[in-house]
Design an enzyme around this catalytic site. Structure first.
Site, PDB file in Angstrom:
ATOM      1  N   GLY A  14       0.842  -1.187   0.000  1.00 15.75           N
ATOM      2  CA  GLY A  14       0.000   0.000   0.000  1.00 15.75           C
ATOM      3  C   GLY A  14       0.878   1.238   0.000  1.00 15.75           C
ATOM      4  N   CYS A  15       0.396   2.285   0.606  1.00 13.80           N
ATOM      5  CA  CYS A  15       1.128   3.550   0.656  1.00 13.80           C
ATOM      6  C   CYS A  15       2.551   3.332   1.172  1.00 13.80           C
ATOM      7  CB  CYS A  15       0.389   4.528   1.562  1.00 13.80           C
ATOM      8  SG  CYS A  15       1.266   6.074   1.824  1.00 13.80           S
ATOM      9  N   PHE A  16       3.539   3.707   0.376  1.00 10.22           N
ATOM     10  CA  PHE A  16       4.918   3.453   0.791  1.00 10.22           C
ATOM     11  C   PHE A  16       5.346   4.277   1.993  1.00 10.22           C
ATOM     12  CE2 PHE A  16       6.226   5.805  -3.381  1.00 10.22           C
ATOM     13  CZ  PHE A  16       5.853   7.042  -2.879  1.00 10.22           C
ATOM     14  N   TRP A  17       4.665   5.381   2.263  1.00 10.73           N
ATOM     15  CA  TRP A  17       5.004   6.168   3.443  1.00 10.73           C
ATOM     16  C   TRP A  17       4.902   5.317   4.712  1.00 10.73           C
ATOM     17  CZ3 TRP A  17       1.371  10.959   2.576  1.00 10.73           C
ATOM     18  CH2 TRP A  17       1.873  11.743   1.533  1.00 10.73           C
ATOM     19  N   CYS A  18       3.895   4.456   4.742  1.00  9.77           N
ATOM     20  CA  CYS A  18       3.643   3.649   5.939  1.00  9.77           C
ATOM     21  C   CYS A  18       4.498   2.381   6.001  1.00  9.77           C
ATOM     22  CB  CYS A  18       2.162   3.275   6.005  1.00  9.77           C
ATOM     23  SG  CYS A  18       1.089   4.702   6.254  1.00  9.77           S
TER      24      CYS A  18
END
Length: 176
Positions: A14-18
């Site tokens: 999913g979101c690479f930030w997380c």
């Protein structure tokens, strides 16, 4: 002096930030980069990838020292960061660019990834099928600098993203 041998692990969650913080700053982890992999466009931008039309997934590529941190341990950290039953993205990030996948870099990684997926399927934690793909590693394109180590650069936005996305609630319900 012994030559240093590093290896790569590439995970889409999913979101690479997380996906950076859970792996970052652990002994034996050299670098965790946010980026894009698995698509058909060379050097894609964030704006291109978020349309879902490049075929890329947001991912992290981890450079690690296998003498200090095993690939199995990386897998053990990866699974509890995701909903492996969601084939439409992750949490409130919807679209193929946010789907989950393990990209293996060699045969040993493939075997370990397949085995870890089988264990998740058999342990009864989830009623729905496990849809996380296990794929050969493709070219990894690092994301723009503003996306690297987002959790350090924007701690409040990172914390809010995890909370409102439903990721933290899911993890505490299914993985703790």
């Amino acid at each position: 002096m012994e030559k240093q041998e590093f290896e790569y692990a590439t995970f889409a969650g999913g979101c690479f930030w997380c996906m950076v913080k859970p792996f970052d700053e652990l002994p034996g982890i050299i670098e965790v980069a946010s980026g894009y992999t698995g698509g058909h466009v060379d050097n894609p931008s964030y704006e291109q990838v978020k349309t879902g039309e490049t075929g890329h997934l947001e991912a992290v590529q981890i450079t690690y020292d296998p003498n200090l941190f095993s690939y199995q341990r990386l897998l053990d950290l990866y699974w509890p960061q995701i909903d492996p039953t969601d084939d439409g993205g992750q949490f409130f990030d919807r679209g193929s660019q946010y789907c989950t996948a393990i990209f293996y870099h060699n045969e040993e990684q493939r075997i370990l990834a397949e085995r870890s997926k089988e264990q998740i399927e058999q342990n009864g934690r989830f009623k729905a099928p496990i849809v996380t793909k296990i794929l050969p590693a493709a070219t990894f394109y690092p994301a723009e600098e503003k996306h690297q180590k987002f959790y350090q650069k924007n701690p409040q936005a990172y914390k809010e993203e995890r909370k409102v996305s439903g990721r933290d609630d899911f993890i505490s319900t299914f993985w703790k």
